[in-house]
Design an enzyme around this catalytic site. Structure first.
Site, PDB file in Angstrom:
ATOM      1  N   ASP A 100       0.820  -1.206   0.000  1.00 49.58           N
ATOM      2  CA  ASP A 100       0.000   0.000   0.000  1.00 49.58           C
ATOM      3  C   ASP A 100       0.857   1.261   0.000  1.00 49.58           C
ATOM      4  O   ASP A 100       1.921   1.312   0.617  1.00 49.58           O
ATOM      5  CB  ASP A 100      -0.889  -0.013   1.250  1.00 49.58           C
ATOM      6  N   GLU A 159       1.123  -0.563  -5.142  1.00 50.37           N
ATOM      7  CA  GLU A 159       0.157   0.506  -5.403  1.00 50.37           C
ATOM      8  C   GLU A 159       0.980   1.788  -5.484  1.00 50.37           C
ATOM      9  O   GLU A 159       1.281   2.419  -4.480  1.00 50.37           O
ATOM     10  CB  GLU A 159      -0.876   0.613  -4.280  1.00 50.37           C
TER      11      GLU A 159
END
Length: 808
Positions: free
Chosen positions: A483, A536
């Site tokens: 993330d 990401e």
């Protein structure tokens, strides 16, 4: 990210002792062994002077312990000691004060049993005890009380025996092993690797480890706290009062250790840390492998007993590199997919649902423990513990095992970019910045009110790298979706001028974070064949999926945020305006092969006012669903892997809420419009079936030879037509038509050498809820030049639909 409220701490000890394995367990049968005369030579009438041969022969540390201190005589006790027990040398005032204050680095040097002049000296710290008695072979000797919970005495023994302690409280007595008679339960190699920041199995060295040590069953507690003046173990086994369990510091590593006998699985604990300023803080274990159910915050002693049944899956998951394999992921927020289900209950439903829809993988939003459910798991406090909201670690293993047995890979979201500021967790863990950067401007994350890790500190980097391998090895996870990578890579991320400092080369790149990500990826891939890491990353950072030995970050895949943004802009326009935004759908092919991409329609796109996917579409309900289906068809044919968030597979109209999850009632046959939603779900299943069966859709995702435009410029028609090729050159023709009109006799150029082309997917089919405008007969190529090709076919384009054709 959403702000969280601090969670409660465990209660402190009650005023009266009750049942407890360390401090006050239930009343046991009295020991009936008679006190026997010592077998060692008779002790002198008075304590021996420190200059006796026995004291002189002891190691320097032992001689220091034997030294009398006239200024600190033994404190008076409330009762006498057993027969043959001599008063011990008075405890040094400094040692006493440090032990009571919880700031002693070497409690084992003072407590326990040590040879001394005239025998063996025993010293015990047991707050609230009435008496402590040493039990050895043929010996039962009550120690002298020395005040403040200290008990001590000298037994005229020639060597330290194997002994236990009988500890009596106001209304009960227990027999226990003395934690201070054990050698360190952590090896020199572990300490060396921790000091080097290279311990790739850190979870086996730090934290709470149930084990047998020197023939005794208990739990080894270890924690890294280099700035602490002292650390003690507190838990439900000592009423959250750690005074009687101070830990020892192991050299210069900053690691503290204590083996506590009789403590096993299920025990709750924390570390009572004495900060550099002398104040105390009660902290959950950063390495805890299980936690209490939030909002409770204690760590839980645990061990795995799961018997894996996925050997075949694990042996073959790496047979094909992921960028050359089918990869279609269903993104799930476990607590809300079916609210209220446990891990084991999910294992009975989720694998079958995902398998029936044909997804190759599930991607789970963070499962690491987090105190605030509204953060969806993206503000982690327990990096090594699956959230206890749905069960224990073995229950989560059971779910992963079930998914593997159903042929489904498991990706988990991993959050090494930041952590919350809760005062019982990682923030200023030992009284000073430890896991976070020491520079406040570098430590504070400007967007989420959290703290950023100090990637330049080797122990912190080790904590995170080991954590990545932990999930892969202990839980058989097949991949990590990392993330917020962009927030890690840039020093000026979300910061204005004057709020950040350049790196050593004058740039804005966070070189420490780059080195950490490279080390993490290299380590995960080396140790776990078949695992994939996914970034990401929302910027144009060069080389995210390039191997580390070529200067890249080393990820296997990267989310294509540009494609996601651009295509959603296009599909959100009224069809009459789409011709002015045609390039939004074609621009992704300009950079399609710069990285190995995943096309994500994730949770982030269906919350916080962004609307669900079908609700982004213009038009009436029929047109919205038709646009939704056509868009999914385009997505599945576009180069790159796919990811679709739960609820979007059946065109849920409402935004996702972690409170109630998908609107499953929409596909219940009792709902009058359920056919509309079930039709979309049927399409997703068929898209996945065709996708898995046609290598052209996935085999050459990352090379230009796998794609060719037929016509990427038909903006007036709102049409995109292109070819996908597999490694053998076999094609699939995909045509997306984003206009509500039916186009008859639409001519499209096709590759030569094929007798006919057959429709294999049509998102306008009646079974999906469409108008059923189809090309039922095979299309025969004609020698008519079109789109630069010598042959072409005439076909009918359904309204707002994507159609796939394959050579017959």
């Amino acid at each position: 990210m959403t702000a969280r409220k601090p969670s409660r701490k465990p209660s402190r000890k009650p005023s009266r002792m009750t049942s407890n394995p360390i401090e006050a367990p239930p009343v046991q049968k009295p020991v009936t062994t008679e006190v026997s005369a010592p077998t060692a030579p008779a002790a002198p009438a008075a304590p021996a002077a420190p200059a006796t041969p026995a004291a002189a022969a002891a190691p320097p540390a032992k001689r220091a312990r034997a030294k009398r201190t006239a200024a600190t005589p033994p404190r008076p006790g409330r009762g006498g000691a057993g027969k043959g027990v001599l008063p011990a040398v008075a405890l040094d005032g400094g040692d006493r004060a440090r032990l009571l204050a919880g700031e002693h680095h070497a409690p084992h040097d003072v407590l326990g049993a040590h040879p001394t002049g005239g025998g063996v000296e025993f010293r015990v710290l047991r707050p609230f005890a009435r008496s402590v008695t040493v039990l050895a072979d043929g010996v039962r000797a009550e120690l002298h009380e020395d005040g403040d919970g200290f008990f001590a005495g000298v037994l005229p023994l020639s060597e330290i025996p194997a002994y236990r302690l009988a500890v009596a409280y106001e209304d009960n007595e227990t027999e226990v092993d003395d934690p201070y008679r054990f050698l360190p339960a952590l090896g020199e190699l572990d300490l060396h690797l921790i000091g080097e920041g290279r311990h790739e199995e850190l979870w086996t060295a730090l934290g709470a480890q149930p084990m047998e040590h020197q023939g005794v069953t208990g739990t080894r507690f270890t924690v890294w706290a280099p700035n602490a003046r002292g650390v003690r173990v507190a838990g439900d086994f000592n009423y959250w009062d750690g005074k009687g369990l101070p830990m020892r510091s192991l050299g210069s590593t900053g690691v503290w250790e204590l083996f506590v006998p009789a403590i096993g699985e299920g025990a709750l604990y924390k570390f009572d840390i004495c900060r550099p300023d002398g104040s105390h803080t009660m902290r959950a274990d950063p390495m805890a492998r299980r936690t209490e159910v939030p909002p409770a915050t204690a760590s839980v002693v645990t061990a795995s007993h799961h018997q894996w049944q996925d050997a075949d899956w694990m042996a073959h998951r790496g047979d094909r590199p992921v960028h050359e394999a089918p990869f279609s992921a269903y993104e799930v927020h476990l607590p809300s997919w079916r609210p209220g289900l446990t891990y084991r209950q999910l294992a009975a439903q989720l694998p079958a649902y995902v398998r029936d829809l044909g997804f190759t993988h599930v991607e789970l939003m963070p499962v690491s423990e987090h105190p605030f459910g509204g953060s969806w798991g993206y503000q982690v406090t327990g990096f090594y513990a699956p959230t206890s909201r749905m069960g224990g670690p073995d229950d989560f293993r059971y779910l992963v095992d079930a998914l593997h047995q159903a042929g489904i890979g498991v990706i988990v979201d991993w959050v090494p970019a930041h952590f919350p500021r809760d005062d019982w967790a990682l923030a200023e863990f030992d009284g000073r910045p430890l896991y976070e950067h020491s520079d406040p401007s570098r430590a504070a994350h400007p967007d989420w009110g959290t703290l950023e890790f100090d990637y330049g500190r080797k122990e912190v980097r080790n904590f995170l790298v080991s954590n990545a391998t932990y999930w892969c090895e202990e839980f058989h996870i097949d991949g990590l979706r990392v993330d917020a990578v962009a927030s890690m890579l840039y020093l000026d991320y979300s910061r204005e001028d004057g709020q950040w400092s350049a790196n050593e080369h004058g740039g804005r790149e966070n070189l420490d974070a780059v080195a950490f990500l490279q080390e993490m990826n290299a380590t995960v891939y080396r140790r776990n064949p078949g695992v994939v890491t996914i970034a990401e990353e929302s910027t144009a950072w060069d080389g995210v999926t390039r191997p580390t030995d070529q200067g890249g970050l080393g990820f296997g895949l990267k989310w294509n945020m540009g494609w996601m943004h651009d295509s959603l802009v296009y599909i959100g326009k009224e069809p009459v305006h789409r011709k002015y935004h045609h390039n939004e759908m074609t621009f992704s092919m300009v950079y399609a092969y710069s990285e190995n991409y995943v096309l994500p329609i994730s949770h982030d796109e269906v919350v916080h006012g962004k609307q669900a996917l079908v609700s982004k579409m213009p038009g009436d309900w029929w047109q919205q669903r038709a646009n939704h289906r056509a868009y999914l068809g385009f997505m599945w044919a576009h180069p790159g892997k796919q990811l679709l968030f739960m609820g979007q597979e059946f065109a849920q109209g409402a935004e996702w809420s972690e409170g109630h999850g998908p609107d499953w009632w929409l596909v219940d046959s009792s709902y009058e419009a359920s056919d509309d939603h079930r039709g979309v779900r049927t399409l997703v299943g068929d898209l996945n079936a065709v996708y898995g069966a046609v290598p052209a859709l996935w085999q050459r995702d990352t090379v230009p030879e796998g794609f060719a435009w037929v016509d990427g410029n038909a903006s007036e028609d709102n049409v995109f037509s292109f070819l996908r090729y597999d490694a053998d050159g076999s094609p699939l023709l995909a045509i997306s038509h984003f206009s509500p009109a039916v186009r008859q006799d639409y001519r499209v150029g096709v590759p030569e050498g094929f007798e006919s082309w057959v429709e294999v997917i049509n998102t306008d089919a009646a079974r999906y809820g469409g108008s059923d405008v189809r090309n039922e007969e095979p299309l025969k190529p004609e020698a008519v030049t079109m789109h630069g090709r010598q042959e072409s076919v005439l076909l009918t384009l359904p309204p707002l639909a994507t159609v796939y054709f394959r050579p017959a």
